[in-house]
Design a protein around this motif. Sequence first.
Motif, PDB file in Angstrom:
ATOM      1  N   ARG A   1      36.385 -20.360  23.152  1.00 43.25           N
ATOM      2  CA  ARG A   1      37.347 -20.821  23.996  1.00 43.25           C
ATOM      3  C   ARG A   1      37.286 -22.076  24.593  1.00 43.25           C
ATOM      4  O   ARG A   1      36.253 -22.714  24.645  1.00 43.25           O
ATOM      5  CB  ARG A   1      37.390 -19.865  25.123  1.00 43.25           C
ATOM      6  CG  ARG A   1      36.058 -19.804  26.080  1.00 43.25           C
ATOM      7  CD  ARG A   1      36.168 -18.834  27.403  1.00 43.25           C
ATOM      8  NE  ARG A   1      34.872 -18.767  28.040  1.00 43.25           N
ATOM      9  CZ  ARG A   1      34.753 -17.822  29.002  1.00 43.25           C
ATOM     10  NH1 ARG A   1      35.464 -16.956  29.106  1.00 43.25           N
ATOM     11  NH2 ARG A   1      33.636 -18.174  29.788  1.00 43.25           N
ATOM     12  N   GLN A   2      38.284 -22.606  24.934  1.00 40.63           N
ATOM     13  CA  GLN A   2      38.316 -24.025  25.493  1.00 40.63           C
ATOM     14  C   GLN A   2      39.271 -24.219  26.697  1.00 40.63           C
ATOM     15  O   GLN A   2      40.695 -23.688  26.733  1.00 40.63           O
ATOM     16  CB  GLN A   2      38.946 -24.836  24.493  1.00 40.63           C
ATOM     17  CG  GLN A   2      38.887 -26.586  24.885  1.00 40.63           C
ATOM     18  CD  GLN A   2      38.911 -27.373  23.958  1.00 40.63           C
ATOM     19  OE1 GLN A   2      39.418 -26.924  22.574  1.00 40.63           O
ATOM     20  NE2 GLN A   2      38.369 -28.489  24.075  1.00 40.63           N
ATOM     21  N   ALA A   3      38.670 -24.289  27.845  1.00 45.10           N
ATOM     22  CA  ALA A   3      39.121 -24.229  28.991  1.00 45.10           C
ATOM     23  C   ALA A   3      39.719 -25.932  29.299  1.00 45.10           C
ATOM     24  O   ALA A   3      39.188 -26.640  28.784  1.00 45.10           O
ATOM     25  CB  ALA A   3      38.197 -24.028  30.419  1.00 45.10           C
TER      26      ALA A   3
ATOM     27  N   ARG B   1      34.816 -26.752  24.001  1.00 48.66           N
ATOM     28  CA  ARG B   1      35.113 -25.474  23.117  1.00 48.66           C
ATOM     29  C   ARG B   1      33.719 -24.722  23.437  1.00 48.66           C
ATOM     30  O   ARG B   1      32.542 -25.459  23.119  1.00 48.66           O
ATOM     31  CB  ARG B   1      35.451 -25.561  21.905  1.00 48.66           C
ATOM     32  CG  ARG B   1      35.954 -24.273  21.373  1.00 48.66           C
ATOM     33  CD  ARG B   1      36.459 -24.534  19.814  1.00 48.66           C
ATOM     34  NE  ARG B   1      37.879 -25.331  20.093  1.00 48.66           N
ATOM     35  CZ  ARG B   1      38.726 -25.452  19.016  1.00 48.66           C
ATOM     36  NH1 ARG B   1      38.255 -24.869  17.740  1.00 48.66           N
ATOM     37  NH2 ARG B   1      39.843 -26.030  19.129  1.00 48.66           N
ATOM     38  N   GLU B   2      33.909 -23.490  23.762  1.00 48.93           N
ATOM     39  CA  GLU B   2      32.447 -22.863  24.073  1.00 48.93           C
ATOM     40  C   GLU B   2      32.638 -21.505  23.244  1.00 48.93           C
ATOM     41  O   GLU B   2      33.661 -20.712  23.078  1.00 48.93           O
ATOM     42  CB  GLU B   2      32.529 -22.328  25.701  1.00 48.93           C
ATOM     43  CG  GLU B   2      31.431 -21.414  25.883  1.00 48.93           C
ATOM     44  CD  GLU B   2      31.511 -20.832  27.459  1.00 48.93           C
ATOM     45  OE1 GLU B   2      30.741 -20.412  27.999  1.00 48.93           O
ATOM     46  OE2 GLU B   2      32.842 -20.666  27.763  1.00 48.93           O
ATOM     47  N   GLY B   3      31.432 -21.234  22.618  1.00 50.92           N
ATOM     48  CA  GLY B   3      31.230 -20.212  21.689  1.00 50.92           C
ATOM     49  C   GLY B   3      31.151 -18.974  22.781  1.00 50.92           C
ATOM     50  O   GLY B   3      30.106 -19.044  23.484  1.00 50.92           O
ATOM     51  N   ILE B   4      31.569 -17.800  22.573  1.00 54.99           N
ATOM     52  CA  ILE B   4      31.467 -16.696  23.543  1.00 54.99           C
ATOM     53  C   ILE B   4      30.980 -15.472  22.798  1.00 54.99           C
ATOM     54  O   ILE B   4      30.200 -14.726  23.583  1.00 54.99           O
ATOM     55  CB  ILE B   4      32.589 -16.264  24.455  1.00 54.99           C
ATOM     56  CG1 ILE B   4      33.983 -16.030  23.398  1.00 54.99           C
ATOM     57  CG2 ILE B   4      33.013 -17.642  25.253  1.00 54.99           C
ATOM     58  CD1 ILE B   4      35.166 -15.690  24.450  1.00 54.99           C
ATOM     59  N   SER B   5      31.415 -15.347  21.630  1.00 56.09           N
ATOM     60  CA  SER B   5      31.035 -13.922  21.032  1.00 56.09           C
ATOM     61  C   SER B   5      31.032 -14.021  19.538  1.00 56.09           C
ATOM     62  O   SER B   5      31.899 -14.642  18.856  1.00 56.09           O
ATOM     63  CB  SER B   5      31.593 -12.655  21.516  1.00 56.09           C
ATOM     64  OG  SER B   5      31.331 -11.527  20.866  1.00 56.09           O
ATOM     65  N   THR B   6      30.225 -13.259  18.912  1.00 56.97           N
ATOM     66  CA  THR B   6      30.181 -13.135  17.362  1.00 56.97           C
ATOM     67  C   THR B   6      30.142 -11.654  16.885  1.00 56.97           C
ATOM     68  O   THR B   6      29.141 -11.009  17.532  1.00 56.97           O
ATOM     69  CB  THR B   6      29.445 -14.262  16.633  1.00 56.97           C
ATOM     70  OG1 THR B   6      28.081 -13.734  16.769  1.00 56.97           O
ATOM     71  CG2 THR B   6      29.803 -15.690  16.850  1.00 56.97           C
ATOM     72  N   ILE B   7      30.397 -11.452  15.746  1.00 57.78           N
ATOM     73  CA  ILE B   7      29.925 -10.079  15.232  1.00 57.78           C
ATOM     74  C   ILE B   7      29.910 -10.385  13.621  1.00 57.78           C
ATOM     75  O   ILE B   7      30.561 -10.989  13.065  1.00 57.78           O
ATOM     76  CB  ILE B   7      31.138  -8.897  15.421  1.00 57.78           C
ATOM     77  CG1 ILE B   7      30.612  -7.424  14.924  1.00 57.78           C
ATOM     78  CG2 ILE B   7      32.431  -9.388  14.857  1.00 57.78           C
ATOM     79  CD1 ILE B   7      31.450  -6.443  15.379  1.00 57.78           C
TER      80      ILE B   7
END
Length: 117
Positions: free
Chosen positions: A38-40, A45-51
Amino acid sequence: DVQLQASGGGLVQAGGSLRLSCRVSGLTLEDYVIGWMRQAPGKEREGISTISGSDGSTFYTDSVKGRFTISRDTAATMISLQMNMLKPEDTAVYFCYAQDRWSKNYWGQGTLVTVSS
């Protein structure tokens, strides 16, 4: 061609929930790691979750642990991000991406999430 289609963003009040979806095509899901960043406004840009597409192992950044859940539907080639207890600081454009075994990233378009206080 690898394509990713993100959807599900919108406006929600603090404490509410949204579910983002990322439909992927042109790849074998098991060979990729799928993630959300996400990028506020005014921020990097920030990585928040992966699968992992192969074994389903997951990762969450600390700021979303316990609130966000990433999941995969291999049959539908869909990756979802369930976001609960949303906070104003979660407001951002959310992007899904796929990373192959050589660490090459493929990006979908962003979807805007706005959390009002």
